[in-house]
Design a protein around this motif. Sequence first.
Motif, PDB file in Angstrom:
ATOM      1  N   GLY A  33      -6.734  -2.034  -1.114  1.00 45.57           N
ATOM      2  CA  GLY A  33      -8.068  -2.460  -1.481  1.00 45.57           C
ATOM      3  C   GLY A  33      -7.996  -3.762  -2.230  1.00 45.57           C
ATOM      4  O   GLY A  33      -6.921  -4.337  -2.386  1.00 45.57           O
ATOM      5  N   PRO A  34      -9.119  -4.266  -2.709  1.00 44.06           N
ATOM      6  CA  PRO A  34      -9.115  -5.567  -3.390  1.00 44.06           C
ATOM      7  C   PRO A  34      -8.168  -5.633  -4.561  1.00 44.06           C
ATOM      8  O   PRO A  34      -7.623  -6.667  -4.878  1.00 44.06           O
ATOM      9  N   GLU A  35      -8.003  -4.503  -5.248  1.00 46.80           N
ATOM     10  CA  GLU A  35      -7.143  -4.524  -6.417  1.00 46.80           C
ATOM     11  C   GLU A  35      -5.720  -4.109  -6.124  1.00 46.80           C
ATOM     12  O   GLU A  35      -4.881  -4.058  -7.029  1.00 46.80           O
ATOM     13  N   GLY A  36      -5.405  -3.804  -4.887  1.00 50.30           N
ATOM     14  CA  GLY A  36      -4.096  -3.236  -4.560  1.00 50.30           C
ATOM     15  C   GLY A  36      -2.930  -4.093  -4.979  1.00 50.30           C
ATOM     16  O   GLY A  36      -1.982  -3.608  -5.578  1.00 50.30           O
ATOM     17  N   GLU A  37      -2.987  -5.408  -4.669  1.00 48.50           N
ATOM     18  CA  GLU A  37      -1.853  -6.264  -4.970  1.00 48.50           C
ATOM     19  C   GLU A  37      -1.683  -6.453  -6.473  1.00 48.50           C
ATOM     20  O   GLU A  37      -0.572  -6.492  -6.984  1.00 48.50           O
ATOM     21  N   GLN A  38      -2.843  -6.554  -7.183  1.00 49.25           N
ATOM     22  CA  GLN A  38      -2.718  -6.767  -8.617  1.00 49.25           C
ATOM     23  C   GLN A  38      -2.081  -5.566  -9.309  1.00 49.25           C
ATOM     24  O   GLN A  38      -1.391  -5.717 -10.303  1.00 49.25           O
ATOM     25  N   GLN A  39      -2.334  -4.368  -8.772  1.00 52.27           N
ATOM     26  CA  GLN A  39      -1.774  -3.185  -9.403  1.00 52.27           C
ATOM     27  C   GLN A  39      -0.264  -3.197  -9.378  1.00 52.27           C
ATOM     28  O   GLN A  39       0.392  -2.566 -10.189  1.00 52.27           O
ATOM     29  N   GLN A  40       0.299  -3.929  -8.433  1.00 51.28           N
ATOM     30  CA  GLN A  40       1.754  -3.936  -8.294  1.00 51.28           C
ATOM     31  C   GLN A  40       2.436  -4.949  -9.201  1.00 51.28           C
ATOM     32  O   GLN A  40       3.666  -5.016  -9.256  1.00 51.28           O
ATOM     33  N   ALA A  41       1.632  -5.760  -9.905  1.00 54.42           N
ATOM     34  CA  ALA A  41       2.248  -6.770 -10.762  1.00 54.42           C
ATOM     35  C   ALA A  41       2.959  -6.144 -11.947  1.00 54.42           C
ATOM     36  O   ALA A  41       3.840  -6.724 -12.540  1.00 54.42           O
ATOM     37  N   ALA A  42       2.528  -4.937 -12.317  1.00 55.54           N
ATOM     38  CA  ALA A  42       3.154  -4.279 -13.462  1.00 55.54           C
ATOM     39  C   ALA A  42       4.416  -3.556 -13.042  1.00 55.54           C
ATOM     40  O   ALA A  42       4.592  -3.192 -11.900  1.00 55.54           O
ATOM     41  N   ALA A  43       5.296  -3.346 -13.990  1.00 60.69           N
ATOM     42  CA  ALA A  43       6.513  -2.580 -13.716  1.00 60.69           C
ATOM     43  C   ALA A  43       6.134  -1.150 -13.361  1.00 60.69           C
ATOM     44  O   ALA A  43       5.236  -0.573 -13.950  1.00 60.69           O
ATOM     45  N   ALA A 102       1.005  10.432  -9.333  1.00 60.51           N
ATOM     46  CA  ALA A 102       0.743  10.411  -7.888  1.00 60.51           C
ATOM     47  C   ALA A 102       0.150   9.068  -7.462  1.00 60.51           C
ATOM     48  O   ALA A 102       0.521   8.503  -6.430  1.00 60.51           O
ATOM     49  N   GLY A 103      -0.765   8.556  -8.271  1.00 60.11           N
ATOM     50  CA  GLY A 103      -1.322   7.247  -7.963  1.00 60.11           C
ATOM     51  C   GLY A 103      -0.291   6.139  -8.060  1.00 60.11           C
ATOM     52  O   GLY A 103      -0.303   5.190  -7.276  1.00 60.11           O
ATOM     53  N   GLU A 104       0.624   6.257  -9.039  1.00 53.38           N
ATOM     54  CA  GLU A 104       1.681   5.260  -9.162  1.00 53.38           C
ATOM     55  C   GLU A 104       2.605   5.292  -7.945  1.00 53.38           C
ATOM     56  O   GLU A 104       3.057   4.248  -7.456  1.00 53.38           O
ATOM     57  N   ILE A 105       2.874   6.493  -7.417  1.00 57.75           N
ATOM     58  CA  ILE A 105       3.713   6.611  -6.220  1.00 57.75           C
ATOM     59  C   ILE A 105       3.050   5.924  -5.043  1.00 57.75           C
ATOM     60  O   ILE A 105       3.673   5.145  -4.311  1.00 57.75           O
ATOM     61  N   SER A 106       1.770   6.192  -4.862  1.00 53.09           N
ATOM     62  CA  SER A 106       1.069   5.592  -3.733  1.00 53.09           C
ATOM     63  C   SER A 106       1.020   4.067  -3.847  1.00 53.09           C
ATOM     64  O   SER A 106       1.228   3.347  -2.875  1.00 53.09           O
ATOM     65  N   SER A 107       0.780   3.565  -5.061  1.00 56.88           N
ATOM     66  CA  SER A 107       0.754   2.117  -5.265  1.00 56.88           C
ATOM     67  C   SER A 107       2.125   1.492  -5.029  1.00 56.88           C
ATOM     68  O   SER A 107       2.249   0.398  -4.490  1.00 56.88           O
ATOM     69  N   TYR A 108       3.145   2.196  -5.426  1.00 52.74           N
ATOM     70  CA  TYR A 108       4.525   1.710  -5.263  1.00 52.74           C
ATOM     71  C   TYR A 108       4.853   1.492  -3.785  1.00 52.74           C
ATOM     72  O   TYR A 108       5.377   0.459  -3.393  1.00 52.74           O
ATOM     73  N   PHE A 109       4.519   2.481  -2.944  1.00 53.54           N
ATOM     74  CA  PHE A 109       4.787   2.328  -1.512  1.00 53.54           C
ATOM     75  C   PHE A 109       3.846   1.306  -0.879  1.00 53.54           C
ATOM     76  O   PHE A 109       4.226   0.590   0.046  1.00 53.54           O
ATOM     77  N   ALA A 110       2.606   1.230  -1.387  1.00 58.31           N
ATOM     78  CA  ALA A 110       1.659   0.260  -0.840  1.00 58.31           C
ATOM     79  C   ALA A 110       2.130  -1.167  -1.044  1.00 58.31           C
ATOM     80  O   ALA A 110       1.812  -2.065  -0.269  1.00 58.31           O
ATOM     81  N   ALA A 111       2.926  -1.385  -2.103  1.00 56.59           N
ATOM     82  CA  ALA A 111       3.438  -2.726  -2.391  1.00 56.59           C
ATOM     83  C   ALA A 111       4.589  -3.114  -1.479  1.00 56.59           C
ATOM     84  O   ALA A 111       5.133  -4.208  -1.582  1.00 56.59           O
ATOM     85  N   GLY A 112       4.979  -2.212  -0.569  1.00 53.36           N
ATOM     86  CA  GLY A 112       6.059  -2.526   0.364  1.00 53.36           C
ATOM     87  C   GLY A 112       7.420  -2.089  -0.096  1.00 53.36           C
ATOM     88  O   GLY A 112       8.432  -2.417   0.521  1.00 53.36           O
ATOM     89  N   ASN A 113       7.487  -1.349  -1.213  1.00 56.29           N
ATOM     90  CA  ASN A 113       8.779  -0.867  -1.686  1.00 56.29           C
ATOM     91  C   ASN A 113       9.337   0.191  -0.749  1.00 56.29           C
ATOM     92  O   ASN A 113       8.592   1.006  -0.200  1.00 56.29           O
ATOM     93  N   ASP A 114      10.647   0.201  -0.602  1.00 54.85           N
ATOM     94  CA  ASP A 114      11.325   1.175   0.254  1.00 54.85           C
ATOM     95  C   ASP A 114      12.229   2.033  -0.617  1.00 54.85           C
ATOM     96  O   ASP A 114      13.119   1.521  -1.285  1.00 54.85           O
ATOM     97  N   ASP A 115      11.971   3.331  -0.644  1.00 54.94           N
ATOM     98  CA  ASP A 115      12.754   4.236  -1.471  1.00 54.94           C
ATOM     99  C   ASP A 115      13.061   5.492  -0.656  1.00 54.94           C
ATOM    100  O   ASP A 115      12.357   6.498  -0.753  1.00 54.94           O
ATOM    101  N   PRO A 116      14.125   5.449   0.176  1.00 56.35           N
ATOM    102  CA  PRO A 116      14.438   6.601   1.024  1.00 56.35           C
ATOM    103  C   PRO A 116      14.671   7.875   0.231  1.00 56.35           C
ATOM    104  O   PRO A 116      14.308   8.963   0.671  1.00 56.35           O
ATOM    105  N   ALA A 117      15.292   7.758  -0.958  1.00 54.14           N
ATOM    106  CA  ALA A 117      15.584   8.954  -1.739  1.00 54.14           C
ATOM    107  C   ALA A 117      14.296   9.638  -2.190  1.00 54.14           C
ATOM    108  O   ALA A 117      14.163  10.869  -2.113  1.00 54.14           O
ATOM    109  N   LEU A 118      13.325   8.843  -2.657  1.00 49.44           N
ATOM    110  CA  LEU A 118      12.056   9.417  -3.088  1.00 49.44           C
ATOM    111  C   LEU A 118      11.289   9.965  -1.900  1.00 49.44           C
ATOM    112  O   LEU A 118      10.670  11.032  -1.972  1.00 49.44           O
TER     113      LEU A 118
END
Length: 457
Positions: A49-59, A86-102
């Motif tokens: 969404g409009p705020e999706g990319e900004q949410q990923q700026a934080a650690a 749960a929201g942090e997980i979804s945002s993390y993957f939305a940012a393009g992160n790849d975490d096979p273990a998770l």
Amino acid sequence: MHDRAAVASEVETTPVAPAPVPRRPPSVAQVLGLQRSAGNAAVARLVSGPEGEQQQAAASPVAALAQRAGSPAGLRAMLAADPRLAGEISSYFAAGNDDPALNALLGQAFAPAAAAETEEAPGTEKDPSDPALPLPAKRTGDKALTKGRMKWELDPVSHDSARADVDFKPDATKVEAKNVSFGQTVLNKVGDKRAYAGGTARDPAKNKDKFEPFEEPGSKRRVDHTVDTENDPFYGAEWDQAAKKWKKEAGAVAVGSSKKGGRSKSATMNDTPSTPWAREGLGDVAIEFETVAMVLETAEPLGALKWGFKIKDEANSPIELTGAEDADCTDAPSDEWGATMAHYYEAKYAAILDEFDVGKSELKPDHKTKLDGVVTTMKAKTTLKAQLGGAADLTGNAAQNQALSLKRAQAARDYLVSKGIEASRLEVQSYGADWARVQAEPGKDEGKNRRVQVWLH
């Protein structure tokens, strides 16, 4: 094994545009159900969404979440304890992160197959079913030790899990430390047998072959680390080769420091272990930790805390916290902790080339003999890669030691290449004098710290 919070970034607006209406964050059920049925891409679309990319700026607190959860039950407990995760997980993957273990752990934790695998046997009861069964009160402490102050909380998350938070602040009148973090040992038991991270109610020892080599022969305790991906025994710090310094592991932890006569900074860590095999007819469960604050460049212990929990093998048995009392916080760690940390080095590395001459990087005959063994192993298993970590003792200045440790690692690499190992399979790291294998004092000659350690993975 490891547990860490993120700071959400604000959504920018233009001078002429109205402030965007905040989107309702997806529920835990939405995120986990969608991940189970459609995968990470669908989760990414859910939160875009409009705020999706900004949410990923934080650690993100999601990095290394799988290793901190340790098991499907551990992940479920963490999500239940912190619905925002749960929201942090979804945002993390939305940012393009790849975490096979998770990704794999999410599948195990919420897929129908996972539920079937932990299905209760006749006559047993996996979880307490009495809603009135209270959790024990959390245990807290704040104790002045000889070399600093230890603060802690041990808080039950559920009747299968508890979270420990530890803070150690060195005494700046007594401690000189560039880096302070933790070395943590663990013993996990079910009945008269040992259990391991990633195990199940049907097979608590599922990952025994992976973890057993790190068990100290006497106590059977092992250094608490992620075997497949971690190259160090420190709980809370990881090496940044690009910056050539220790940095905090992902999450709400910090690497501490102390300038004698100046100021000190706390080292912090947290952990949320769980036991998915409790009350399954396998015997009483107990998990025991010893968390020790230590100076990384001298291996000097600064303070220790024992903590854990146990669960009886009975229906509706509550979690019982253990340790984390005032008497469990001490100036010095146990002998078992020291022996376990020493055994880590024997188990982790295919070879340790130590006793380099002071100020020198030339390989000795016994170094070459050890490297010949590495060559044999790598030629027999061509998927293996080697990480060559060079280190120095504290007899030189920082710049000299950093350059020297790099030359030592490069000498080992060049020897392996000369024996037919492809350079693309070899990684060089250099720690200077920032990682001591054995306890030492600044300015003193310590041959075991003048080394190259070879990690095959």
